[in-house]
Motif scaffolding. Sequence first.
Motif, PDB file in Angstrom:
ATOM      1  N   GLN A  41       0.516  -0.951  -0.308  1.00  9.54           N
ATOM      2  CA  GLN A  41      -0.160  -0.092  -0.134  1.00  9.54           C
ATOM      3  C   GLN A  41       0.827   1.168  -0.363  1.00  9.54           C
TER       4      GLN A  41
ATOM      5  N   SER B 271       2.225   1.281  -3.885  1.00 13.82           N
ATOM      6  CA  SER B 271       1.296   2.225  -4.160  1.00 13.82           C
ATOM      7  C   SER B 271       1.325   3.073  -4.461  1.00 13.82           C
TER       8      SER B 271
ATOM      9  N   ILE C 106      -4.822  -1.306  -7.993  1.00 14.06           N
ATOM     10  CA  ILE C 106      -5.586  -0.704  -6.550  1.00 14.06           C
ATOM     11  C   ILE C 106      -5.459   0.908  -6.104  1.00 14.06           C
TER      12      ILE C 106
ATOM     13  N   THR D 177      -9.303   0.788  -8.272  1.00 11.27           N
ATOM     14  CA  THR D 177     -10.185  -0.493  -8.158  1.00 11.27           C
ATOM     15  C   THR D 177     -11.214   0.434  -7.119  1.00 11.27           C
TER      16      THR D 177
ATOM     17  N   VAL E 216      -7.983  -5.088  -2.917  1.00  8.23           N
ATOM     18  CA  VAL E 216      -7.309  -5.601  -3.959  1.00  8.23           C
ATOM     19  C   VAL E 216      -5.857  -6.859  -3.566  1.00  8.23           C
TER      20      VAL E 216
END
Length: 113
Positions: A3, A6, A66, A69, A74
Motif C-alpha cells: 500500500q 502504491s 489498487i 479499483t 485488491v
Amino acid sequence: VLQNLSQTPVLRELLKEAKMPGTTVKIESSELCMLCCFSFKQEPQLIKLDQPGPLTLAMYQFVTEIQETKKGVVTPKELFAQVCKKAIRFKGYQQQDSHELLRYLLDGMRAEE
C-alpha cells in the motif's frame, strides 16, 4: 508495504513509463531529493528503460489496480507469484517480515533493469 509503495508518486510514474520499452525517463532533482533526502541541487537523471521483466510488470499491474479499483479489495496474486519466483523463501505462505518483502521486491525489480 505494498500500500505504501502504491502511494509513492515517483514509483507509480516510473512503473507507468517502464511498461513501454525503449523509453527514456527523466527524473528531476526535486524527485531525487524526495528519494534520497539531499538538499543540494542535482542534475536530472536520464534512464533508458529496456523491456520490463515479469516482476516489474506484475508490480505495475498491482499499482494500477489498487489506484483504479472501486471494490476496495485488491489481491496481489500475480505479484506474489513473481516475488516467490525471485525469493523462494516466500513460497508456502509462512509469515515473513515486511522489510524482507520490500527488499526482495525492489531488488528483484532492479535486477530486471
